[in-house]
Scaffold this active site. Structure first.
Site, PDB file in Angstrom:
ATOM      1  N   LYS A  87     -43.629  -7.031  42.569  1.00  0.00           N
ATOM      2  CA  LYS A  87     -42.296  -7.798  42.221  1.00  0.00           C
ATOM      3  C   LYS A  87     -42.157  -8.645  43.601  1.00  0.00           C
ATOM      4  O   LYS A  87     -42.627  -8.186  44.875  1.00  0.00           O
ATOM      5  CB  LYS A  87     -41.237  -7.005  41.918  1.00  0.00           C
ATOM      6  CG  LYS A  87     -40.925  -5.921  42.837  1.00  0.00           C
ATOM      7  CD  LYS A  87     -39.775  -4.963  42.073  1.00  0.00           C
ATOM      8  CE  LYS A  87     -39.415  -3.932  42.986  1.00  0.00           C
ATOM      9  NZ  LYS A  87     -38.173  -3.125  42.527  1.00  0.00           N
ATOM     10  N   HIS A  88     -41.482  -9.807  43.667  1.00  0.00           N
ATOM     11  CA  HIS A  88     -40.708 -10.617  42.559  1.00  0.00           C
ATOM     12  C   HIS A  88     -41.573 -11.897  42.730  1.00  0.00           C
ATOM     13  O   HIS A  88     -41.207 -12.784  43.429  1.00  0.00           O
ATOM     14  CB  HIS A  88     -39.408 -10.635  42.895  1.00  0.00           C
ATOM     15  CG  HIS A  88     -38.813  -9.294  43.202  1.00  0.00           C
ATOM     16  ND1 HIS A  88     -38.648  -8.709  44.495  1.00  0.00           N
ATOM     17  CD2 HIS A  88     -37.774  -8.648  42.321  1.00  0.00           C
ATOM     18  CE1 HIS A  88     -37.857  -7.632  44.304  1.00  0.00           C
ATOM     19  NE2 HIS A  88     -37.243  -7.703  43.061  1.00  0.00           N
TER      20      HIS A  88
ATOM     21  N   ARG B  23     -37.510  -3.871  52.434  1.00  0.00           N
ATOM     22  CA  ARG B  23     -38.263  -3.485  51.340  1.00  0.00           C
ATOM     23  C   ARG B  23     -39.697  -4.314  50.993  1.00  0.00           C
ATOM     24  O   ARG B  23     -40.604  -3.615  50.535  1.00  0.00           O
ATOM     25  CB  ARG B  23     -37.346  -4.073  49.965  1.00  0.00           C
ATOM     26  CG  ARG B  23     -35.962  -3.164  49.761  1.00  0.00           C
ATOM     27  CD  ARG B  23     -35.137  -4.129  48.787  1.00  0.00           C
ATOM     28  NE  ARG B  23     -35.869  -4.066  47.273  1.00  0.00           N
ATOM     29  CZ  ARG B  23     -35.390  -4.605  46.422  1.00  0.00           C
ATOM     30  NH1 ARG B  23     -34.685  -5.388  46.551  1.00  0.00           N
ATOM     31  NH2 ARG B  23     -35.879  -4.615  45.247  1.00  0.00           N
TER      32      ARG B  23
ATOM     33  N   HIS C 247     -28.927 -11.556  41.925  1.00  0.00           N
ATOM     34  CA  HIS C 247     -28.157 -10.929  41.061  1.00  0.00           C
ATOM     35  C   HIS C 247     -26.854 -11.629  40.806  1.00  0.00           C
ATOM     36  O   HIS C 247     -26.208 -11.247  39.887  1.00  0.00           O
ATOM     37  CB  HIS C 247     -27.676  -9.463  41.861  1.00  0.00           C
ATOM     38  CG  HIS C 247     -28.795  -8.500  42.172  1.00  0.00           C
ATOM     39  ND1 HIS C 247     -29.877  -8.573  42.865  1.00  0.00           N
ATOM     40  CD2 HIS C 247     -29.185  -7.331  41.453  1.00  0.00           C
ATOM     41  CE1 HIS C 247     -30.699  -7.827  42.828  1.00  0.00           C
ATOM     42  NE2 HIS C 247     -30.350  -6.783  41.867  1.00  0.00           N
TER      43      HIS C 247
ATOM     44  N   ARG D 163     -34.314   5.708  43.137  1.00  0.00           N
ATOM     45  CA  ARG D 163     -33.215   6.269  42.317  1.00  0.00           C
ATOM     46  C   ARG D 163     -33.370   7.721  42.423  1.00  0.00           C
ATOM     47  O   ARG D 163     -32.284   8.559  42.394  1.00  0.00           O
ATOM     48  CB  ARG D 163     -33.333   5.681  41.250  1.00  0.00           C
ATOM     49  CG  ARG D 163     -33.563   4.189  40.815  1.00  0.00           C
ATOM     50  CD  ARG D 163     -32.051   3.587  41.482  1.00  0.00           C
ATOM     51  NE  ARG D 163     -32.398   2.294  40.870  1.00  0.00           N
ATOM     52  CZ  ARG D 163     -31.802   1.235  41.618  1.00  0.00           C
ATOM     53  NH1 ARG D 163     -30.868   1.313  42.578  1.00  0.00           N
ATOM     54  NH2 ARG D 163     -31.986   0.064  41.166  1.00  0.00           N
TER      55      ARG D 163
ATOM     56  N   ASP E  36     -37.366  -9.839  35.329  1.00  0.00           N
ATOM     57  CA  ASP E  36     -36.376  -9.357  36.174  1.00  0.00           C
ATOM     58  C   ASP E  36     -35.315  -9.351  35.180  1.00  0.00           C
ATOM     59  O   ASP E  36     -35.420  -9.850  34.078  1.00  0.00           O
ATOM     60  CB  ASP E  36     -36.018 -10.046  37.438  1.00  0.00           C
ATOM     61  CG  ASP E  36     -35.296  -9.171  38.526  1.00  0.00           C
ATOM     62  OD1 ASP E  36     -35.055  -8.113  38.165  1.00  0.00           O
ATOM     63  OD2 ASP E  36     -35.598  -9.560  39.761  1.00  0.00           O
TER      64      ASP E  36
END
Length: 434
Positions: free
Chosen positions: A271-272, A241, A284, A176, A362
Site C-alpha cells: 500500500k498505497h 511507516r 482520512h 494493532r 483503501d
C-alpha cells in the site's frame, strides 16, 4: 453447511471421475488368424470338389476408452453455484462492528468508541443476509490473545465461504496487536529503521515474525507492507511507516517483508498505490494529491508496486491497496481507487503486465470518498474501475444492495463481477483454506 465441505465433496467426486476415466480399458479382442489359402488349383477329375473354407465370424470389438476428462476447476465450479448476493458479498471486507446493524456508522468508524469483541446471534444473522467475504479487525475489537483468536474462529465458523480476516500490522507505529498492552509480541521501532539497515533480510525476518503471530490468532491477511516512498517531508500520514526515501530500497524492503508474511501463510498487501509518500494531505479527511508526472512516478512511486509474482525474486500472490489519491497527470481529480484509467489501464495493464494481483480499495469510509460519493456510488465505481475488494464502505447495507442492483440493471456486468469474485476465491484457496 459450510462451503469448504461442499468443496471437499466436489473434489472427491472429481477425483473419482478422473480415476475412472484414466483406468485403462481391457485390450480389445483380436480376430482369430485365418489360414492362408493356397493358390487356386484345378480340382482332380476323379474326386468331388472340396467345399470352400468358411470364414470365421467377426469378433465383436470392445469400444475404445473415452478420453480422460480435463481436471475441473473448483473455483469455476463454485462460481457457478453461487447466488448473486453470495458473489457480491465476496467483494466486501468490513469492520466486524458493521455486522451489528443497530450501531450508527459514526460509532462503527470511531476508533475511540467501544468496538464489538465477540460474535452475537444478531451478527451471525447479518452475515447470512449480507455474506461478506472479509473482516478487518481494529484495536477496539481486540482485548487479548484468547479473545481475538476466539472471535476470528467464530467469524470463520459463521461464514459459508472462508473469510479473509485482516488487520493493520505494519510493525512500528501501526501494529494493532503488537502495540496492545495485553500482548507480548515482537515490536519494531519502524519500517524506516529496518530500511536503514540496507538489508532486505531484516525486512523479511520482520514479515515472518509478524506473519507467525497473525497466523496463531486466526488472521489470513495483513494490510502491510507499506510500499510508499517517503519523499515529501510535509507528509504527516506516512513518515517512518515507509521503509525509505529511496525507491529502490523501498521496493527491495517491501518485497522482502511480503515474502516473510507469505512464508507464514499470510496474504501481504502493498500500500498505497499510486504512492502516498509525496502527498501533503491526509486521505482520512479529504482527497490527497500527487502532482508528479507519470514519468516521475515510473522512476519512483511505482517501483515498489511492480513486484513480480513468479520467477526469481517473485513474491507470489499478493494484494495491492489503491489509495484515495488524485494524480492530475494520470486522471484529473478522480481518486485512484475509483479510476478505471489508473486501476485497470495503468496498474493492471501497464505496470503489472498481466500479473493476477488482488486489488483492494483503501477504506471507503474515509473523508476523501464520503465527501463526494454516496456508499453505493463509491462501491459501484470502484468495482467498475477494476478493484476486487471494497474495503469498509460507509454503510454496508446501502453499498451492498447498491452493487446488487447495479449488476441486475447492467451498470456492472456479470463478467466484471465474476472476474473479481474468481480472483478472490483463488486467493482464498491459498490463504484461507477454501
Amino acid at each position: 453447511m459450510r462451503m469448504n465441505r461442499r468443496f471437499g465433496r466436489l473434489a472427491a467426486l472429481l477425483a473419482l471421475a478422473l480415476l475412472c476415466g484414466c483406468t485403462p480399458a481391457p485390450g480389445a479382442a483380436q480376430p482369430t488368424p485365418q489360414p492362408e489359402l493356397p493358390a487356386t488349383e484345378t480340382p482332380a477329375l476323379s474326386g468331388p470338389a472340396e467345399p470352400a473354407p468358411t470364414a470365421a465370424p467377426a469378433q465383436e470389438q470392445t469400444p475404445a476408452p473415452e478420453p480422460a476428462p480435463e481436471e475441473a476447476d473448483p473455483v469455476a465450479a463454485l462460481l457457478q453455484q453461487m447466488t448473486l448476493r453470495e458473489k457480491v458479498g465476496q467483494l466486501f471486507m468490513i469492520r466486524p462492528d458493521s455486522l451489528d446493524l443497530t450501531l450508527p456508522q459514526e460509532e462503527i468508524d470511531d476508533e475511540y468508541a467501544d468496538g464489538v469483541t465477540a460474535l452475537s446471534d444478531a451478527m451471525r444473522k447479518t452475515l447470512q443476509d449480507y455474506p461478506v467475504g472479509g473482516i478487518c479487525q481494529f484495536g477496539k475489537n481486540i482485548t487479548g490473545p484468547q479473545q481475538i483468536a476466539q472471535f476470528n474462529a467464530d467469524l470463520q465458523a459463521a461464514s459459508k465461504i472462508p473469510l479473509l480476516i485482516s488487520v493493520d500490522e505494519e510493525g512500528g507505529a501501526v501494529a494493532r496487536l503488537a502495540n496492545h498492552p495485553a500482548f507480548d509480541l515482537p515490536r519494531y521501532e519502524s519500517a524506516a529503521a529496518v530500511g536503514e539497515t540496507g538489508d532486505p533480510e531484516a525486512a523479511r525476518e520482520m514479515g515472518a515474525a509478524i506473519g507467525a503471530y497473525l497466523k496463531d490468532y486466526g488472521f489470513t491477511m495483513d494490510f502491510a507492507p507499506d510500499a510508499d516512498v517517503y519523499t515529501n517531508p510535509a507528509n504527516t500520514v506516512i513518515g517512518t511507516r515507509a521503509f525509505s526515501q529511496d525507491a529502490a530500497t523501498a521496493a527491495a524492503m517491501a518485497g522482502a517483508m511480503a515474502q516473510g508474511l507469505q512464508a507464514q501463510g499470510i496474504l501481504p498487501t502493498l500500500k498505497h498505490f499510486p504512492g502516498h509518500g509525496d502527498t501533503a494531505e491526509d486521505s482520512h479527511s479529504g482527497l490527497a494529491y500527487s502532482h508528479r508526472t507519470k514519468e516521475e512516478m515510473l522512476q519512483c512511486e511505482f517501483l515498489p508496486f511492480m513486484q513480480p509474482t513468479q520467477g526469481e525474486g517473485g513474491i507470489g500472490p499478493h494484494a495491492i491497496m489503491v489509495g484515495h489519491i488524485a494524480a492530475p497527470a494520470l486522471d484529473g481529480d478522480t481518486p485512484a481507487s475509483l479510476s478505471y484509467h489508473i486501476v485497470t489501464g495503468l496498474l493492471r495493464g501497464e505496470l503489472l503486465q498481466g500479473e493476477d494481483v488482488l486489488v483492494v480499495t483503501d477504506s471507503l469510509a474515509m473523508g476523501a470518498i464520503t465527501e463526494q460519493y454516496a456508499p453505493a456510488e463509491a462501491a459501484v465505481q470502484a468495482l467498475n474501475a477494476g478493484c476486487d475488494i471494497l474495503l469498509m464502505p460507509d454503510g454496508l447495507t446501502e453499498a451492498f444492495d447498491g452493487v446488487v442492483a447495479a449488476v441486475e440493471n447492467g451498470t456492472v456486468s456479470e463478467e466484471r463481477l465474476n472476474e473479481s469474485v474468481a480472483r478472490i476465491l483463488r486467493v482464498k484457496q491459498q490463504y484461507a483454506g477454501l
